[in-house]
Design an enzyme around this catalytic site. Structure first.
Site, PDB file in Angstrom:
ATOM      1  CB  CYS A   1       0.051  -1.003  -3.624  1.00  0.00           C
ATOM      2  SG  CYS A   1      -1.635  -0.472  -3.932  1.00  0.00           S
ATOM      3  CB  CYS A   2       1.150   0.595   1.364  1.00  0.00           C
ATOM      4  SG  CYS A   2      -0.154  -0.467   1.980  1.00  0.00           S
TER       5      CYS A   2
ATOM      6  CB  CYS B   1      -7.358  -1.086   0.750  1.00  0.00           C
ATOM      7  SG  CYS B   1      -6.594   0.543   0.772  1.00  0.00           S
TER       8      CYS B   1
ATOM      9  CB  CYS C   1      -5.025  -5.269   1.577  1.00  0.00           C
ATOM     10  SG  CYS C   1      -4.266  -4.903  -0.001  1.00  0.00           S
TER      11      CYS C   1
ATOM     12  CB  CYS D   1      -0.391   1.046   5.355  1.00  0.00           C
ATOM     13  SG  CYS D   1      -0.655   2.450   6.432  1.00  0.00           S
TER      14      CYS D   1
HETATM   15  S1  SF4 Z   1      -3.801  -1.529   1.714  1.00  0.00           S
HETATM   16 FE1  SF4 Z   1      -3.639  -2.708  -0.200  1.00  0.00          FE
HETATM   17  S2  SF4 Z   1      -4.838  -1.638  -1.763  1.00  0.00           S
HETATM   18 FE2  SF4 Z   1      -4.533  -0.227   0.009  1.00  0.00          FE
HETATM   19  S3  SF4 Z   1      -2.777   0.995  -0.541  1.00  0.00           S
HETATM   20 FE3  SF4 Z   1      -2.000  -0.769   0.658  1.00  0.00          FE
HETATM   21  S4  SF4 Z   1      -1.541  -2.430  -0.831  1.00  0.00           S
HETATM   22 FE4  SF4 Z   1      -2.767  -0.825  -1.875  1.00  0.00          FE
END
Ligand code: SF4
Length: 227
Positions: free
Chosen positions: A114-115, A197, A200, A223
């Site tokens: 996701c990151c 975010c 998280c 991240c």
């Molecule tokens: S911090 Fe969490 S929600 Fe944001 S991009 Fe990374 S995994 Fe995704």
């Protein structure tokens, strides 16, 4: 701008320099710089000083679509106070498209992926064409940042990376915001020393490290935008 500066020599000399003086010296180099804005205390301090010393720069922020509502509101506050160019960088995939391709709530199952899609990939767009980028990372924040130099060459993106607050403590940064009236994200005073975010990031408990509230339960401390 000179692409062959002796960054190690500058980094060594700046170990004891005031961050504002570092920014003033960089302003004298010319070139086009961009400030990574995650709306944390460090970033608004740098924004304030970079404006004061006349650095040629703009600001970018990586809008993952998953930031706290307080962060989106704080953006409105700071961008109206500091009228530099603000660039909102978006991921290639909307949340809907990401869910369709990788499943719902990817951050709960694979935050690394996701990151990568919502931060690491968009960073390439954010940094393309610039001579250097500026970040608010500090050595005190985590073991992964303990060796961060004040300036280095970023091989991955092909530009300088300046961390003018690398040697500073939380207390020093906090004092500057109070002394100079610099805007501070409201969640800092609600137990969030580090902001990311919303899904998280949680407040830290007494005695925990500054970034302990990020990605709880995962073997993940960054991240991926800082190597
Ligand atoms: S911090 Fe969490 S929600 Fe944001 S991009 Fe990374 S995994 Fe995704």
């Amino acid at each position: 701008m000179d692409k062959a500066l002796d960054v190690d020599a500058y980094a060594a000399r700046w170990e004891t320099a005031h961050p504002r003086d570092i920014l003033a010296e960089v302003a004298g180099w010319g070139g086009h710089w961009t400030l990574a804005m995650s709306f944390q205390r460090e970033d608004t301090v740098i924004l304030h000083w970079a404006t004061m010393v006349g650095l040629s720069f703009d600001v970018f922020w990586l809008d993952t679509d998953l930031l706290f509502s307080e962060t989106y509101a704080f953006y409105e506050t700071v961008q109206s106070r500091y009228p530099v160019l603000w660039r909102r960088i978006r991921p290639a995939l909307s949340l809907t498209d990401q869910a369709a391709q990788y499943g719902e709530a990817l951050w709960q199952r694979d935050p690394h992926s996701c990151c990568f899609r919502r931060k690491v990939e968009p960073l390439f767009e954010a940094l393309a064409g610039y001579d250097g980028w500026i970040t608010g990372i500090r050595r005190e924040q985590s073991p992964t940042r303990a060796q961060a130099p004040i300036i280095s060459w970023d091989d991955r993106h092909g530009l300088y990376k300046l961390n003018p607050l690398a040697t500073w403590t939380t207390g020093q940064v906090q004092a500057v915001t109070e002394d100079e009236g610099i805007p501070v994200h409201p969640l800092h005073s609600q137990g969030y020393p580090s902001l990311g975010c919303a899904p998280c990031t949680r407040p830290t408990r007494p005695g925990e490290s500054l970034r302990a509230g990020r990605w709880e339960g995962w073997d993940k401390f960054e991240c991926g935008i800082h190597q």
